[in-house]
Scaffold this motif. Structure first.
Motif, PDB file in Angstrom:
ATOM      1  N   SER A 159      13.604 -26.389 -21.220  1.00  0.00           N
ATOM      2  CA  SER A 159      13.771 -24.963 -21.517  1.00  0.00           C
ATOM      3  C   SER A 159      12.838 -24.105 -20.673  1.00  0.00           C
ATOM      4  N   SER A 218      19.567 -23.337 -28.664  1.00  0.00           N
ATOM      5  CA  SER A 218      20.943 -23.826 -28.819  1.00  0.00           C
ATOM      6  C   SER A 218      21.596 -23.296 -30.086  1.00  0.00           C
ATOM      7  N   GLY A 219      20.766 -23.020 -31.089  1.00  0.00           N
ATOM      8  CA  GLY A 219      21.316 -22.647 -32.396  1.00  0.00           C
ATOM      9  C   GLY A 219      21.965 -23.819 -33.100  1.00  0.00           C
ATOM     10  N   VAL A 249      17.871 -29.261 -19.037  1.00  0.00           N
ATOM     11  CA  VAL A 249      17.428 -29.712 -20.360  1.00  0.00           C
ATOM     12  C   VAL A 249      16.049 -29.134 -20.704  1.00  0.00           C
ATOM     13  N   CYS A 263      11.495 -26.049 -33.222  1.00  0.00           N
ATOM     14  CA  CYS A 263      11.129 -27.343 -32.639  1.00  0.00           C
ATOM     15  C   CYS A 263      10.829 -27.143 -31.150  1.00  0.00           C
ATOM     16  N   GLY A 264       9.990 -28.031 -30.622  1.00  0.00           N
ATOM     17  CA  GLY A 264       9.761 -28.109 -29.178  1.00  0.00           C
ATOM     18  C   GLY A 264       9.303 -26.799 -28.562  1.00  0.00           C
ATOM     19  N   THR A 265       9.952 -26.457 -27.461  1.00  0.00           N
ATOM     20  CA  THR A 265       9.603 -25.225 -26.748  1.00  0.00           C
ATOM     21  C   THR A 265       9.756 -23.998 -27.654  1.00  0.00           C
ATOM     22  N   SER A 266      10.773 -23.992 -28.478  1.00  0.00           N
ATOM     23  CA  SER A 266      10.975 -22.845 -29.382  1.00  0.00           C
ATOM     24  C   SER A 266       9.804 -22.738 -30.356  1.00  0.00           C
ATOM     25  N   ILE A 315      13.690 -20.062 -34.818  1.00  0.00           N
ATOM     26  CA  ILE A 315      13.890 -19.847 -33.375  1.00  0.00           C
ATOM     27  C   ILE A 315      14.608 -21.071 -32.805  1.00  0.00           C
ATOM     28  N   THR A 339      20.021 -27.040 -33.480  1.00  0.00           N
ATOM     29  CA  THR A 339      19.020 -28.076 -33.772  1.00  0.00           C
ATOM     30  C   THR A 339      19.037 -28.444 -35.262  1.00  0.00           C
ATOM     31  N   GLU A 376       8.083 -33.893 -19.910  1.00  0.00           N
ATOM     32  CA  GLU A 376       9.503 -34.167 -20.132  1.00  0.00           C
ATOM     33  C   GLU A 376      10.302 -34.357 -18.843  1.00  0.00           C
ATOM     34  N   GLN A 434      12.691 -15.726 -25.684  1.00  0.00           N
ATOM     35  CA  GLN A 434      12.333 -15.799 -27.117  1.00  0.00           C
ATOM     36  C   GLN A 434      11.066 -14.987 -27.356  1.00  0.00           C
TER      37      GLN A 434
HETATM   38  C1  F6R Z   1      11.896 -28.600 -24.162  1.00  0.00           C
HETATM   39  C2  F6R Z   1      13.058 -28.319 -24.961  1.00  0.00           C
HETATM   40  C3  F6R Z   1      13.058 -28.752 -26.389  1.00  0.00           C
HETATM   41  C4  F6R Z   1      13.745 -27.686 -27.261  1.00  0.00           C
HETATM   42  C5  F6R Z   1      13.875 -28.190 -28.707  1.00  0.00           C
HETATM   43  C6  F6R Z   1      14.458 -27.133 -29.614  1.00  0.00           C
HETATM   44  O1  F6R Z   1      12.027 -28.113 -22.875  1.00  0.00           O
HETATM   45  O2  F6R Z   1      14.014 -27.762 -24.508  1.00  0.00           O
HETATM   46  O3  F6R Z   1      11.770 -29.026 -26.841  1.00  0.00           O
HETATM   47  O4  F6R Z   1      12.982 -26.519 -27.215  1.00  0.00           O
HETATM   48  O5  F6R Z   1      14.675 -29.328 -28.729  1.00  0.00           O
HETATM   49  O6  F6R Z   1      15.721 -26.749 -29.185  1.00  0.00           O
HETATM   50  P1  F6R Z   1      16.382 -25.414 -29.649  1.00  0.00           P
HETATM   51  O7  F6R Z   1      15.560 -24.289 -29.128  1.00  0.00           O
HETATM   52  O8  F6R Z   1      17.739 -25.443 -29.068  1.00  0.00           O
HETATM   53  O9  F6R Z   1      16.380 -25.419 -31.148  1.00  0.00           O
END
Ligand code: F6R
Length: 615
Positions: free
Chosen positions: A407, A356-357, A405, A307-310, A353, A359, A495, A414
């Motif tokens: 990333s 936080s592990g 917050v 999700c998101g940045t990952s 990916i 999500t 964001e 990653q």
């Molecule tokens: C953006 C951000 C979020 C996370 C997303 C996934 O800066 O931090 O988009 O990348 O919520 O979170 P993780 O990588 O922890 O699964």
């Protein structure tokens, strides 16, 4: 989301809890509260707003004595952020008090049942339902608190990390976990409870991370008892020695965690390499890949879920895996993948990916992939996190705690891990000659130094930020390996500065977004020398013809883009597949400076939380 903290021992609980909440504020920060037991009664104070607001309120409202207490910082799920919906929540009798991170999905039916039995509710939260359910079980069956919590949780559908105590038994706190993290720090005759170890790192290095469906009864001066919630079986918990240190979770002289984490990228990438990138020996060693090489070599394709940045890091990896190792890759939003009955077979490898592990959507996607027989590999930052444990094998990014917050270092580390994986597989599959492979290793090794150099653009990026800070919209363009970087740059800006921004593959611009371009539209174009440079230069011409403002991210020494663009920010030259590790840096800095200039809360942007443990 939400952070929980608790303490029982011989010290004053209040300072430990309030400091702990401040450290956990990255998890949620729309309201906060605390409940202390002072030897006679529970003192409870809570408020909409940040932990600092709570601190101000408490100091005028209650005495802060007591060696037992719990605290909460919230990211609202059920009920708007206000004082009443803030945690802790009392049960109807006022005897029990609870904090909760997670969601009780069947709260509505439980609430109706409790109302029938005479319970009243003051908040809109699912948590108030849970504490009253525990009370109902406790009273009806005349049970001790621990047993009542267990019976109640067996009626609950959802996710939780909870801590609850009873004012009539003020020497114990009961905690339980399913789907949300819960760590217990073990000191000398004292115990700490928290969503992660950061609230208690200066007091103890020994911690138990509860597993899903486990609960613990924590009694003053006694040994902790951990049980399975379902079948009451006693568990011998593993006491882990924490590697975390205080320095890692403090700002270290920077104004914001985000800036500190941007600047930590050279050392974070080095830590990701450590023991893995052995350029002298011409080798890459990644235990998770080595141990499962047969599976990787036999795989029909790799599916990346995140999700998101990952997810953006996953998109970069798609280009890298396909280019170097010739393995077909699909990149999926975990939230879509989990619900669309995807075709997955035992010959697929799924890479999950997650910084936080924790999500929730990524976790659900992993469970789905495993149920269909796929081998699941995790790329996580937080050691021991749920995703790290749920996956069949994995590789940590070793970026260190990421507290801002937005990333930053998680993204680049990653990409680093995924590049190491792609290179290792390319070598094993023979899709790269040994000299090409060595060349990539040697170049990869120079990346931390080149990131350092890219960071030197900071002062200039700040002047660019000053010019564009009042823009209402922003377009980010990139191609090939740098298309995902354009998406990531746009996400960073929206964001933390709340400016609308879109990322696009540069060539797609003419299929729609070009209509947006006028003299008020800043367009950030990643135009490094390799790859599709000439094509991107043509795209820049098209923007210029429509009077758009052009900010080019270019390779050091570039001349063509310089002639066309309003501003250019240089990054050092490297191999094309490694450019995302450098082009990302000025985009992170640009968002950071704009957000600071707009006086936004950079580390805690509105409506967001660091770990998204709800769907
Ligand atoms: C953006 C951000 C979020 C996370 C997303 C996934 O800066 O931090 O988009 O990348 O919520 O979170 P993780 O990588 O922890 O699964």
């Amino acid at each position: 989301m939400c952070g929980i903290v608790g303490y029982i021992g011989h010290r004053e609980a209040y300072p430990i809890i309030i400091k702990g909440l401040q450290r956990l504020e990255y998890r949620g920060y729309d309201s906060a509260g605390i409940a202390l037991y002072d030897g006679n009664a529970i003192k409870l104070s809570k408020t909409k707003g940040k932990v600092s607001d709570l601190k101000n309120k408490i100091e005028n409202e209650i005495s802060t004595d007591g060696t037992l207490g719990i605290g909460h910082t919230r990211w609202a799920t059920h009920g708007v952020p206000n004082d009443v919906n803030s945690h802790p929540h009392y049960s109807n009798s006022g005897d029990l008090v609870i904090i909760h991170n997670g969601i009780i999905e069947n709260y509505d039916s439980l609430k109706k049942e409790l109302i029938k039995r005479g319970y009243t509710f003051h908040s809109d939260t699912d948590t108030e339902v849970l504490v009253n359910l525990i009370e109902e079980v406790q009273k009806n069956d005349n049970l001790k608190l621990g047993k009542a919590v267990q019976v109640a949780l067996n009626q609950v559908v959802g996710a939780y990390a909870i801590a609850v105590f009873d004012k009539n038994k003020p020497n114990e706190i009961v905690v339980a976990k399913l789907g949300s993290p819960l760590a217990i720090g073990i000191g000398d005759d004292e115990f700490f409870i928290a969503s992660d170890a950061s609230p208690f790192i200066e007091y103890t290095k020994n911690a138990i991370y509860l597993e899903d469906e486990e609960m613990a009864i924590i009694r003053r001066g006694k040994k902790i008892k951990v049980r399975k919630i379902k079948n009451d079986v006693l568990v011998d918990p593993y006491v882990q020695e924490l590697q975390l240190n205080l320095e890692q979770i403090e700002k270290g002289g920077y104004d914001h965690f985000m800036l500190k984490e941007i600047y930590e990228q050279p050392s974070a990438i080095l830590d990701t390499f450590r023991g893995r990138l052995l350029s002298n020996e011409g080798m890459i060693k990644l235990a998770g890949v080595e141990d499962n090489m047969k599976k990787f070599l036999a795989a029909d394709r790799i599916i990346i879920v995140a999700c998101g940045t990952s997810w953006h890091a996953g998109l970069v990896a798609e280009y890298i895996f396909e280019d170097l190792a010739r393995i077909p890759v699909e990149v999926e939003y975990a939230s879509e993948f989990r619900y669309r009955n995807p075709v997955i077979t035992e010959k697929d490898i799924v890479i999950a990916i997650s910084q936080s592990g924790e999500t929730a959507d990524t976790l659900a996607a992993i469970k789905l992939a495993k149920s269909k027989g796929a081998f699941v590999f995790g790329v996580c930052n937080v050691v021991g996190s749920t995703i790290a444990r749920e996956t069949d094998a994995g590789a940590y990014t070793h970026a260190g705690p990421e507290i801002g917050v937005a990333s930053t270092k998680a993204f680049t580390t990653q990409i680093t891990v995924l590049t190491l994986m792609a290179l290792r597989l390319a070598r094993a599959k023979g899709t790269m000659s040994s000299s090409e492979f060595r060349h990539h290793l040697i170049e990869l090794e120079t990346i931390p130094g080149k990131v350092e150099e890219a960071l030197k653009s900071d002062a200039y990026v700040k002047t660019v930020a000053e010019i564009y800070k009042d823009s209402k919209n922003c377009l980010y363009l990139g191609r090939g390996f740098n298309f995902p970087v354009a998406l990531e740059g746009a996400l960073k800006l929206k964001e933390i500065s709340y400016i609308h921004a879109e990322g696009y593959p540069a060539a797609e611009m003419k299929h729609g977004p070009i209509a947006l371009i006028d003299e008020h539209m800043p367009v950030i174009v990643i135009a490094t020398k390799m790859g599709h440079y000439d094509k991107v230069v043509s795209n820049i011409q098209e923007i210029k013809a429509r009077k758009g403002k052009i900010i080019g991210i270019v390779t050091k020494g570039d001349t063509s883009v310089k002639e066309l663009a309003d501003h250019v920010i240089e990054v050092p030259e490297t191999l094309e597949c490694l450019t995302p590790l450098l082009t990302t840096i000025p985009l992170q800095l640009l968002s950071y400076h704009i957000a600071v200039m707009l006086e936004k809360n950079v580390d805690q942007p509105r409506n967001l939380a660091k770990s998204v443990t709800v769907e």
